[in-house]
Design an enzyme around this catalytic site. Structure first.
Site, PDB file in Angstrom:
ATOM      1  N   TYR A   1       0.836  -1.198   0.000  1.00 48.63           N
ATOM      2  CA  TYR A   1       0.000   0.000   0.000  1.00 48.63           C
ATOM      3  C   TYR A   1       0.871   1.248   0.000  1.00 48.63           C
ATOM      4  O   TYR A   1       1.810   1.358   0.793  1.00 48.63           O
ATOM      5  CB  TYR A   1      -0.947  -0.012   1.213  1.00 48.63           C
TER       6      TYR A   1
ATOM      7  N   LYS B   1      30.631  29.646  -2.276  1.00 50.40           N
ATOM      8  CA  LYS B   1      29.903  29.008  -3.377  1.00 50.40           C
ATOM      9  C   LYS B   1      30.870  28.646  -4.494  1.00 50.40           C
ATOM     10  O   LYS B   1      31.601  29.500  -4.989  1.00 50.40           O
ATOM     11  CB  LYS B   1      28.812  29.953  -3.902  1.00 50.40           C
TER      12      LYS B   1
ATOM     13  N   HIS C   1      35.136  36.112   8.792  1.00 51.08           N
ATOM     14  CA  HIS C   1      33.956  36.911   9.134  1.00 51.08           C
ATOM     15  C   HIS C   1      33.342  37.574   7.900  1.00 51.08           C
ATOM     16  O   HIS C   1      34.050  38.113   7.053  1.00 51.08           O
ATOM     17  CB  HIS C   1      34.280  38.059  10.113  1.00 51.08           C
TER      18      HIS C   1
ATOM     19  N   ASN D   1      44.763  34.428   4.288  1.00 45.57           N
ATOM     20  CA  ASN D   1      43.889  35.091   5.254  1.00 45.57           C
ATOM     21  C   ASN D   1      43.010  36.089   4.507  1.00 45.57           C
ATOM     22  O   ASN D   1      43.515  37.021   3.879  1.00 45.57           O
ATOM     23  CB  ASN D   1      44.690  35.824   6.321  1.00 45.57           C
TER      24      ASN D   1
END
Length: 452
Positions: free
Chosen positions: A100, A348, A360, A374
């Site tokens: 089912y 990305k 940050h 860095n």
């Protein structure tokens, strides 16, 4: 004996109060009927036929996997009528397993055991309930043999007291199924052709009827409303949580972790509350996942730390890297060993090299970042001109000051330094200092404007 599986998925599900067909509602991020199809495939049948009806185009478009056969039930005239629609795909020498589309959690192990005891016989998967109200009762004779299944609306008071109920799942020799289905009658309280009436026909034909029961009740629980849907979601997630803990993961609260796909964990993994895993996710040894993270289709190596409220999708993270809190890794992101992506950073389609840091408030997209780089706070790779994407190459040992815009295509050579506040539009050679900002002016005697 060949195995043919018929999945009944034609019902509208009016109690769901939804535009979506009932079988397309999800448990663990997957449609109910897809769970059933995936389990059916593990039994290695000759074919799988899905009987569809209400919004069948939505059902057909919403499930995946090769080789499915489809049968249309134009009118919903009962389970017996539904099974009859799929008979054209079944060979007479085979065995039919009836499943089912709204019963998603039946395990392959339970079905294999059920099929083993049902070979050449009529098999009925049953379960015993404290409160069997609403279900078809298994009626046995004094010798304990099954002689019929009686639906709730057709049951006598004595039959209603029976607590062994029919789950609906049956295994039937195909030749017998083709013999019995035309004999079904709709002379009952529902005016439907009940598949369960083949039990009485089996008794008349002298066919042995056997039963089996699942290991867990939730394996045979169906969905008729959203309360039941939520209950099955919890049952599924609890089962997955227990498997993860037995595999070596610590879950801070097993009731607050959701897995909507496949999650593989190494040893001594720690997962905090409200983590969601979607698609295929692999966590290596000693990985730590903070609270409120969403991780989708990712490979995360040993000793990685993902801090709170980070989102990771279609990304790869190598050993000893750290991510977050509040970081986002989008498709194509790859963090190499000991790389660090900090708070409010988005990556990305970019490689962040070994030991490099984006600590940050930065965006790095369509970029290759070398080792020991860095990248200061507020750095943006300007990769899109409104029509096309361009790449940024940052080689080893580069230092990028805060509030910097890198306008792609651009290359920063090894050991280059970029002064804070720069907008870099031209390549910077190895070990050069680049400063690209307007000259500061200090104006004496300045008077601020006042409101009029």
């Amino acid at each position: 004996m060949s195995l043919h599986i018929i999945i009944l998925a034609a019902g509208q599900g009016t109690r769901m109060k939804s535009e979506l067909p009932k079988v397309m509602h999800c448990v663990a991020g997957k449609p109910l009927v897809q769970h059933v199809i995936d389990t059916a495939r593990r039994l290695e049948p000759e074919n799988i036929t899905v009987v569809y009806g209400h919004k069948g185009d939505v059902v057909q478009a919403g499930v995946s996997g090769p080789g499915l056969l489809w049968a249309h039930q134009a009118e919903q005239l009962g389970t017996g009528h539904a099974v009859a629609q799929g008979l054209q795909n079944l060979s007479d020498d085979g065995q039919a397993l009836i499943l089912y589309g709204d019963v998603p959690l039946t395990s392959a192990a339970t079905l294999k055991n059920f099929l083993a005891v049902s070979q050449g016989k009529l098999g009925v998967l049953t379960v015993t309930l404290d409160n069997p109200t609403g279900y078809g009762r298994i009626v046995r004779n004094d010798a304990g043999s099954v002689i019929s299944i009686v639906e709730q609306k057709d049951a006598t008071e004595a039959q209603k007291a029976i607590n062994e109920i029919n789950t609906g799942i049956m295994a039937v020799p195909v030749s017998r199924l083709k013999e019995w289905l035309p004999k079904l009658s709709n002379s009952n309280a529902q005016g439907e052709y009940y598949l369960t009436d083949i039990v009485a026909l089996a008794v008349e034909s002298g066919v042995d009827i056997v039963t089996a029961q699942p290991s867990f009740l939730h394996e045979v629980e169906g969905v008729n409303n959203r309360i039941q849907l939520a209950a099955l979601e919890r049952a599924y997630q609890q089962q997955v949580a227990e498997e993860l803990m037995l595999a070596g993961a610590t879950l801070r609260d097993p009731a607050r972790v959701d897995v909507r796909g496949v999650l593989n964990v190494g040893r001594d993994v720690e997962i905090d509350v409200n983590a969601v895993f979607e698609g295929d996710v692999t966590l290596g040894d000693r990985v730590k996942i903070g609270p409120n993270c969403v991780i989708r289709n990712a490979v995360i190596a040993n000793d990685v730390t993902i801090e709170a409220s980070s989102i990771i999708e279609d990304a790869r993270i190598d050993a000893f890297a750290t991510v977050g809190p509040f970081a986002r890794l989008r498709p194509g992101a790859h963090l190499f060993e000991k790389a660090k992506v900090g708070n409010f950073v988005e990556i990305k389609k970019a490689d962040i090299g070994p030991g490099s840091k984006v600590n940050h408030l930065s965006y790095v997209g369509d970029a290759t970042v070398g080792s020991n780089v860095n990248i200061g706070a507020g750095t943006i790779t300007c990769n899109y001109d409104g029509a096309n994407k361009f790449k940024t190459l940052i080689e080893d040992d580069v230092f990028v000051g805060s509030n910097t815009a890198l306008v792609a295509p651009v290359t920063l050579g090894k050991g280059a330094t970029i002064g804070a506040g720069s907008t870099v539009t031209k390549d910077v050679s190895d070990k050069q200092l680049a400063v690209a900002r307007a000259q500061q002016r200090n104006i004496d005697g300045w008077t601020r404007p006042v409101k009029k």
